[in-house]
Scaffold this active site. Structure first.
Site, PDB file in Angstrom:
ATOM      1  N   LYS A   1      74.217  60.746  17.823  1.00 18.53           N
ATOM      2  CA  LYS A   1      73.790  59.218  17.058  1.00 18.53           C
ATOM      3  C   LYS A   1      72.609  59.329  15.794  1.00 18.53           C
ATOM      4  O   LYS A   1      71.486  59.518  15.909  1.00 18.53           O
ATOM      5  CB  LYS A   1      72.086  59.626  18.625  1.00 18.53           C
ATOM      6  CG  LYS A   1      72.181  57.952  19.312  1.00 18.53           C
ATOM      7  CD  LYS A   1      70.685  57.763  19.308  1.00 18.53           C
ATOM      8  CE  LYS A   1      69.196  57.130  19.054  1.00 18.53           C
ATOM      9  NZ  LYS A   1      69.850  55.505  18.740  1.00 18.53           N
TER      10      LYS A   1
ATOM     11  N   GLU B   1      62.171  68.469  13.781  1.00 20.06           N
ATOM     12  CA  GLU B   1      62.333  68.210  12.280  1.00 20.06           C
ATOM     13  C   GLU B   1      61.043  66.923  13.121  1.00 20.06           C
ATOM     14  O   GLU B   1      61.712  65.730  12.722  1.00 20.06           O
ATOM     15  CB  GLU B   1      63.023  67.927  11.562  1.00 20.06           C
ATOM     16  CG  GLU B   1      64.046  68.901  10.951  1.00 20.06           C
ATOM     17  CD  GLU B   1      63.029  70.255  11.073  1.00 20.06           C
ATOM     18  OE1 GLU B   1      61.828  70.560   9.730  1.00 20.06           O
ATOM     19  OE2 GLU B   1      63.257  71.243  11.310  1.00 20.06           O
TER      20      GLU B   1
ATOM     21  N   CYS C   1      59.670  61.449   5.165  1.00 21.33           N
ATOM     22  CA  CYS C   1      58.222  62.329   5.744  1.00 21.33           C
ATOM     23  C   CYS C   1      58.159  63.138   5.167  1.00 21.33           C
ATOM     24  O   CYS C   1      56.654  63.721   5.355  1.00 21.33           O
ATOM     25  CB  CYS C   1      59.133  63.427   7.084  1.00 21.33           C
ATOM     26  SG  CYS C   1      60.583  64.178   6.237  1.00 21.33           S
TER      27      CYS C   1
HETATM   28  P1  NDP Z   1      61.996  58.465  16.456  1.00 23.48           P
HETATM   29  O1  NDP Z   1      61.110  59.477  16.702  1.00 23.48           O
HETATM   30  O2  NDP Z   1      61.917  56.704  16.897  1.00 23.48           O
HETATM   31  O3  NDP Z   1      63.754  58.557  16.567  1.00 23.48           O
HETATM   32  C1  NDP Z   1      64.328  58.909  15.663  1.00 23.48           C
HETATM   33  C2  NDP Z   1      65.626  58.584  16.663  1.00 23.48           C
HETATM   34  O4  NDP Z   1      65.457  59.750  17.831  1.00 23.48           O
HETATM   35  C3  NDP Z   1      66.692  57.994  16.788  1.00 23.48           C
HETATM   36  O5  NDP Z   1      67.630  57.668  16.382  1.00 23.48           O
HETATM   37  C4  NDP Z   1      65.717  57.172  17.910  1.00 23.48           C
HETATM   38  O6  NDP Z   1      66.705  55.933  18.840  1.00 23.48           O
HETATM   39  C5  NDP Z   1      66.161  58.240  18.718  1.00 23.48           C
HETATM   40  N1  NDP Z   1      64.880  58.617  20.270  1.00 23.48           N
HETATM   41  C6  NDP Z   1      63.882  57.649  20.535  1.00 23.48           C
HETATM   42  N2  NDP Z   1      63.576  57.758  21.756  1.00 23.48           N
HETATM   43  C7  NDP Z   1      64.310  58.938  22.027  1.00 23.48           C
HETATM   44  C8  NDP Z   1      64.429  60.187  23.613  1.00 23.48           C
HETATM   45  N3  NDP Z   1      63.635  59.576  24.427  1.00 23.48           N
HETATM   46  N4  NDP Z   1      65.276  61.023  23.410  1.00 23.48           N
HETATM   47  C9  NDP Z   1      65.885  60.734  22.772  1.00 23.48           C
HETATM   48  N5  NDP Z   1      66.238  60.067  21.137  1.00 23.48           N
HETATM   49  C10 NDP Z   1      65.664  59.362  21.341  1.00 23.48           C
HETATM   50  O7  NDP Z   1      61.715  58.176  14.453  1.00 23.48           O
HETATM   51  P2  NDP Z   1      62.086  57.194  13.539  1.00 23.48           P
HETATM   52  O8  NDP Z   1      62.872  56.652  13.717  1.00 23.48           O
HETATM   53  O9  NDP Z   1      61.096  56.027  14.341  1.00 23.48           O
HETATM   54  O10 NDP Z   1      62.105  58.202  11.964  1.00 23.48           O
HETATM   55  C11 NDP Z   1      60.275  57.915  11.771  1.00 23.48           C
HETATM   56  C12 NDP Z   1      59.826  59.869  11.760  1.00 23.48           C
HETATM   57  O11 NDP Z   1      60.614  60.400  11.584  1.00 23.48           O
HETATM   58  C13 NDP Z   1      58.518  59.836  10.758  1.00 23.48           C
HETATM   59  O12 NDP Z   1      57.597  59.782  12.058  1.00 23.48           O
HETATM   60  C14 NDP Z   1      59.162  60.742  10.054  1.00 23.48           C
HETATM   61  O13 NDP Z   1      57.897  61.463   9.567  1.00 23.48           O
HETATM   62  C15 NDP Z   1      60.159  61.334  11.289  1.00 23.48           C
HETATM   63  N6  NDP Z   1      61.124  62.245   9.830  1.00 23.48           N
HETATM   64  C16 NDP Z   1      60.769  63.336  10.645  1.00 23.48           C
HETATM   65  C17 NDP Z   1      61.484  64.730   9.042  1.00 23.48           C
HETATM   66  C18 NDP Z   1      61.698  65.906   9.333  1.00 23.48           C
HETATM   67  O14 NDP Z   1      62.240  66.717   8.584  1.00 23.48           O
HETATM   68  N7  NDP Z   1      60.205  66.429   9.798  1.00 23.48           N
HETATM   69  C19 NDP Z   1      62.203  63.510   8.365  1.00 23.48           C
HETATM   70  C20 NDP Z   1      62.822  62.199   8.176  1.00 23.48           C
HETATM   71  C21 NDP Z   1      61.704  61.470   9.221  1.00 23.48           C
HETATM   72  P3  NDP Z   1      65.636  54.721  18.182  1.00 23.48           P
HETATM   73  O15 NDP Z   1      66.599  54.352  16.691  1.00 23.48           O
HETATM   74  O16 NDP Z   1      67.208  53.977  18.980  1.00 23.48           O
HETATM   75  O17 NDP Z   1      64.788  54.412  18.719  1.00 23.48           O
END
Ligand code: NDP
Length: 491
Positions: free
Chosen positions: A173, A248, A282
């Site tokens: 997803k 991550e 991130c």
């Molecule tokens: P989110 O946690 O909001 O979303 C990440 C993914 O998870 C999306 O596809 C989201 O769908 C999905 N999701 C949301 N709720 C659920 C759930 N209950 N169960 C399963 N999946 C779910 O993060 P963002 O997309 O806002 O990304 C930004 C964040 O990602 C920042 O905190 C950043 O630091 C982190 N990040 C970390 C990295 C690393 O390597 N450590 C690299 C890049 C980013 P939907 O879009 O519909 O909400």
């Protein structure tokens, strides 16, 4: 208007419920496509296809899997411009960044794991005269891969490629905020001849599709990149089901600048580590700590450069600072800028929303923002903002700056600028981060472990770590019978 489809069992299909979500172009603030608002029923279809495909894909030779993944990498290269444009439109990132970083890296992810899996070997342990143990690394099963919006295809493929290379099939997803390149990837997988059901991409909201993948009783392994709060929710659901988890998560990374650094190199790179991708990476160094003798010079020159970095239409070749990914995220960043002021911070430059003219008049843009005068432990310096906002803080000693750097709940990356090698090693040892860059930033060797400490995550991606994550070790022990005639072997 383009209607994105799910990719299930080798076909592009509409969601079962036939419901769609609006997809916005952040630079114009306008809807430009619709994406499936899928739910558990679509995830179940994807799972069934993946489970069936697993029976053959897991037995396909590594060489055959490798050839297919390389074909996908070649098709990404062939469609480089189309994918770069799609990524820029969907996410708001400058087209130039998508061309140079995101799309080449997506191809590199496939190529790296297509070749890496050929070097994954089994270990053997010999108990002289008694037994031989050998360890198989078998694909775990159907893998769930969930990725965020900031580096859409880059991070999506960083999960999918090792999973497929290892012999897993996948239900994936992408973020519903940036689904376009994942959709284009599904077209490329069909063109590459990837067998049906090996990769399935289900579009939609996290609380529906992501949650259904996480809770699915027969998906035993979840690789997730996203926010810490979402990671905690996934762990809460998946933990009691004993799923393998790679999380991550967020970061609030320190960028530590000593007075003896190579100033020009540091300044140039610090502009990137602060504002690349509008600060929506991130790994960005959002807390800049500067040794006091250099503080005023750094402030003057850094702020001058930040003022020069103007927000512009991401589709323009010359733009280096694009749009914020969504209206909601723009509001979040602006609320943190307001909070910083309430906490006593002084805005040295930026701090405002930018209104462009023409096509981008309704787009979501924020100026590169530099703030000083905040205590290390205030909310602005402790919470992830994930936008073009950095704080400046002076320091006098290594102990002091280590205290500041390590004070957050996060531990993803740390950046150190010094020409003193001994100090660089010392600092690297004491910084609580999974990734340390000395005199550089975002220099990536895909063989190295990638991930964070504390609330920045669990597990590591990259190199063989990811291939091992998607496989389960199985030890086989064969007892040897002593020979009635040959002498005993060496102990
Ligand atoms: P989110 O946690 O909001 O979303 C990440 C993914 O998870 C999306 O596809 C989201 O769908 C999905 N999701 C949301 N709720 C659920 C759930 N209950 N169960 C399963 N999946 C779910 O993060 P963002 O997309 O806002 O990304 C930004 C964040 O990602 C920042 O905190 C950043 O630091 C982190 N990040 C970390 C990295 C690393 O390597 N450590 C690299 C890049 C980013 P939907 O879009 O519909 O909400």
């Amino acid at each position: 208007m383009l209607q994105i489809k799910n990719y299930i069992n080798g076909e592009l299909i509409a969601p079962v419920g036939n419901q769609y979500i609006d997809n916005y172009n952040p630079a114009t603030g306008k809807i430009y496509s619709h994406i499936p608002d899928s739910d558990g029923k679509d995830v179940q279809l994807a799972y069934e296809a993946a489970a069936k495909a697993f029976q053959t894909w897991s037995l396909t030779t590594k060489e055959d899997r490798s050839k297919l993944l390389i074909r996908i990498a070649d098709l990404i290269d062939k469609n480089h411009e189309k994918l770069s444009r799609a990524e820029s439109t969907d996410n708001g990132k400058p087209i130039q960044l998508a061309r140079v970083v995101d799309i080449p890296r997506a191809a590199a992810n496939f190529r790296f794991y297509a070749t890496g899996v050929l070097h994954l070997s089994s270990e053997a342990q010999i108990m002289e005269d008694t037994a031989i143990n050998y360890t198989l690394h078998e694909p775990v099963g159907v893998a769930g891969c969930i990725s965020p919006w900031n580096l859409p295809l880059y991070l999506f493929t960083w999960k999918i490629a090792p999973a497929l290379a290892a012999g897993c099939t996948v239900v994936a997803k992408p973020s519903e905020i940036t689904p376009m390149t994942a959709y284009l990837l599904s077209e490329l997988c069909i063109e590459a001849g990837l067998p049906k059901g090996v990769l399935n991409i289900v579009h939609g909201y996290g609380h529906k599709v992501g949650a259904a993948i996480t809770a699915h009783p027969n998906i035993p392994v979840i690789s997730f990149t996203g926010g810490t709060k979402t990671g905690a929710e996934i762990a809460r659901v998946a933990g009691p089901m004993f799923k393998k988890l790679s999380l991550e998560l967020g970061g609030k990374n320190p960028n530590i600048v000593f007075a003896d650094c190579d100033f020009e190199q540091m300044l140039k790179t610090t502009m990137h580590s602060s504002f690349s991708n509008q600060g929506e990476i991130c790994l960005c160094g959002s807390r800049i700590f500067i040794e006091r003798p250099l503080y005023e010079k750094f402030k003057k020159e850094f702020v001058a450069k930040a003022i020069e970095l103007k927000a512009g239409d991401p589709a323009n070749e010359k733009t280096r600072h694009g749009a914020i990914v969504s209206k909601q995220h723009k509001e979040k960043i602006l609320s943190y800028i307001a909070l910083a002021q309430q906490e006593g911070g002084k805005i040295l430059c930026g701090g405002n929303e930018v209104k462009l003219s023409g096509e981008c008049a309704d787009g979501w843009f924020i100026e590169p923002t530099v703030i000083e005068g905040l205590p290390y432990n205030c909310r602005t310096n402790q919470e992830e903002i994930f936008g073009p906002v950095v704080t400046l803080t002076p320091f006098d000693t290594e102990e002091e700056v280590l205290g500041y750097a390590n004070s957050t709940q996060y531990g993803l990356a740390g950046i150190i600028w010094t020409e003193n090698l001994t100090r660089a090693h010392r600092m690297a040892q004491h910084l609580q981060s999974g990734i340390i860059w000395i005199n550089c930033w975002l220099l990536r060797d895909l063989r190295t472990p990638f991930g964070g400490l504390k609330n920045s995550g669990v597990g590591r991606e990259g190199g063989f770590e990811a291939l091992r994550f998607f496989t389960e070790p199985k030890n086989v022990c064969i007892k040897l019978s002593p020979s009635p005639t040959l002498p005993k072997g060496r102990e």
